[in-house]
Design a protein around this motif. Structure first.
Motif, short mmCIF file in Angstrom:
data_model
loop_
_atom_site.label_atom_id
_atom_site.label_comp_id
_atom_site.label_asym_id
_atom_site.label_seq_id
_atom_site.Cartn_x
_atom_site.Cartn_y
_atom_site.Cartn_z
N PRO A 53 -21.57 -1.91 -19.65
CA PRO A 53 -20.40 -2.10 -18.79
C PRO A 53 -20.26 -0.93 -17.82
CG PRO A 53 -19.76 -2.06 -21.13
CD PRO A 53 -21.21 -1.72 -21.05
N PHE A 54 -20.11 -1.25 -16.55
CA PHE A 54 -19.93 -0.23 -15.52
C PHE A 54 -18.53 -0.35 -14.93
CE2 PHE A 54 -24.70 -0.44 -15.12
CZ PHE A 54 -24.91 0.78 -15.73
N PRO A 55 -18.03 0.73 -14.33
CA PRO A 55 -16.68 0.69 -13.78
C PRO A 55 -16.58 -0.25 -12.58
CG PRO A 55 -17.76 2.76 -13.23
CD PRO A 55 -18.68 2.02 -14.15
N LEU A 56 -15.36 -0.61 -12.26
CA LEU A 56 -15.10 -1.49 -11.13
C LEU A 56 -15.67 -0.92 -9.84
CD1 LEU A 56 -13.79 -4.06 -10.10
CD2 LEU A 56 -11.62 -2.83 -9.96
N SER A 57 -15.63 0.40 -9.69
CA SER A 57 -16.15 1.02 -8.46
C SER A 57 -17.64 0.73 -8.27
CB SER A 57 -15.90 2.53 -8.47
OG SER A 57 -16.42 3.12 -9.64
N PHE A 58 -18.39 0.60 -9.37
CA PHE A 58 -19.81 0.22 -9.28
C PHE A 58 -19.94 -1.15 -8.64
CE2 PHE A 58 -23.33 -2.21 -11.09
CZ PHE A 58 -24.43 -1.40 -10.84
N TRP A 59 -19.21 -2.13 -9.20
CA TRP A 59 -19.32 -3.51 -8.69
C TRP A 59 -18.78 -3.64 -7.28
CZ3 TRP A 59 -22.85 -6.14 -10.80
CH2 TRP A 59 -23.15 -5.97 -12.14
N ASP A 60 -17.72 -2.89 -6.96
CA ASP A 60 -17.19 -2.93 -5.59
C ASP A 60 -18.21 -2.41 -4.59
OD1 ASP A 60 -14.77 -4.01 -6.40
OD2 ASP A 60 -13.68 -2.10 -6.35
N ALA A 61 -18.88 -1.31 -4.93
CA ALA A 61 -19.89 -0.73 -4.02
C ALA A 61 -21.07 -1.68 -3.84
CB ALA A 61 -20.36 0.62 -4.55
N VAL A 62 -21.55 -2.24 -4.94
CA VAL A 62 -22.71 -3.14 -4.85
C VAL A 62 -22.33 -4.42 -4.09
CG1 VAL A 62 -24.45 -4.40 -6.17
CG2 VAL A 62 -23.73 -2.16 -6.93
N ALA A 63 -21.13 -4.96 -4.34
CA ALA A 63 -20.68 -6.17 -3.64
C ALA A 63 -20.55 -5.92 -2.14
CB ALA A 63 -19.34 -6.65 -4.20
#
Length: 197
Positions: A53-63
């Motif tokens: 599990p990675f933080p929301l900031s990871f998914w926001d940056a990749v998205a």
């Protein structure tokens, strides 16, 4: 922020010891980033995101990077994973009824487009069954058609209504008053912990 900086920011959130089943690590991502192969780096980050599990900031940056590169399916998937980070993960094994027994006659896109209703056991104050809406992401295949079966991920419109689900529980999918399919809950995971500063 431009694409390389977004991917670099996401890469910095991946611990060095994390590796996929194919032994892909964040060092592989950095290698592709140094050669300006951003789309490959994006794909590797998505794979690494499935390991831990990675933080929301990871998914926001990749998205955001995927959106800027116009890699639409990756952008949608990373937004989906961001939703799961905030609200938890619900996975189930869905079996659709055959076309002869349901309203659905054609396959639907598995990329989170369909938002059917679900009978998950909730009731109205008078005891009548109530249906809850959740978007549906089909795993491992781009489309799912009548009579087919696949693992799926669910993104509830109101996650608080779904907290009682347990692995092994059977829930019913509806696209109208009739049952379009049934699903056995495989996994229910809580939201990722929010980092404290």
């Amino acid at each position: 922020m431009d694409v390389p900086k977004l991917l670099e920011a996401a890469s910095l959130l991946v611990p060095e010891e994390i590796a996929t089943e194919n032994d892909i690590t964040v060092n592989d991502v950095w290698d592709y980033l140094t050669h300006d192969e951003w789309e490959v780096a994006l794909g590797l980050l998505e794979e690494l995101g499935d390991v831990d599990p990675f933080p929301l900031s990871f998914w926001d940056a990749v998205a955001t990077a995927a959106e800027q590169m116009r890699v639409e399916k990756s952008a949608v998937w990373c937004h989906w994973r961001g939703y799961e980070t905030r609200h938890g993960i619900i996975r189930a094994d869905l079996s659709l009824r055959p076309a002869s027994e349901s309203r659905r006659q054609t396959p639907f896109s598995g990329a989170g487009v369909l938002r059917p209703m679900w009978n998950i056991g909730n009731r109205t104050p008078t005891g009548e069954p109530t249906l809850n809406i959740a978007a549906l992401w089909v795993e491992f295949t781009p489309f799912l058609g009548p009579g087919e079966r696949s693992p799926v991920r669910l993104a509830p419109l109101d996650p608080s209504q779904w907290q009682h689900l347990q692995p092994g529980q059977v829930i019913a999918m509806h696209e109208d008053q009739t049952v379009a399919g049934t699903a056995v809950v495989l996994e229910v995971l809580p939201p990722a912990p929010t980092p404290t500063e």
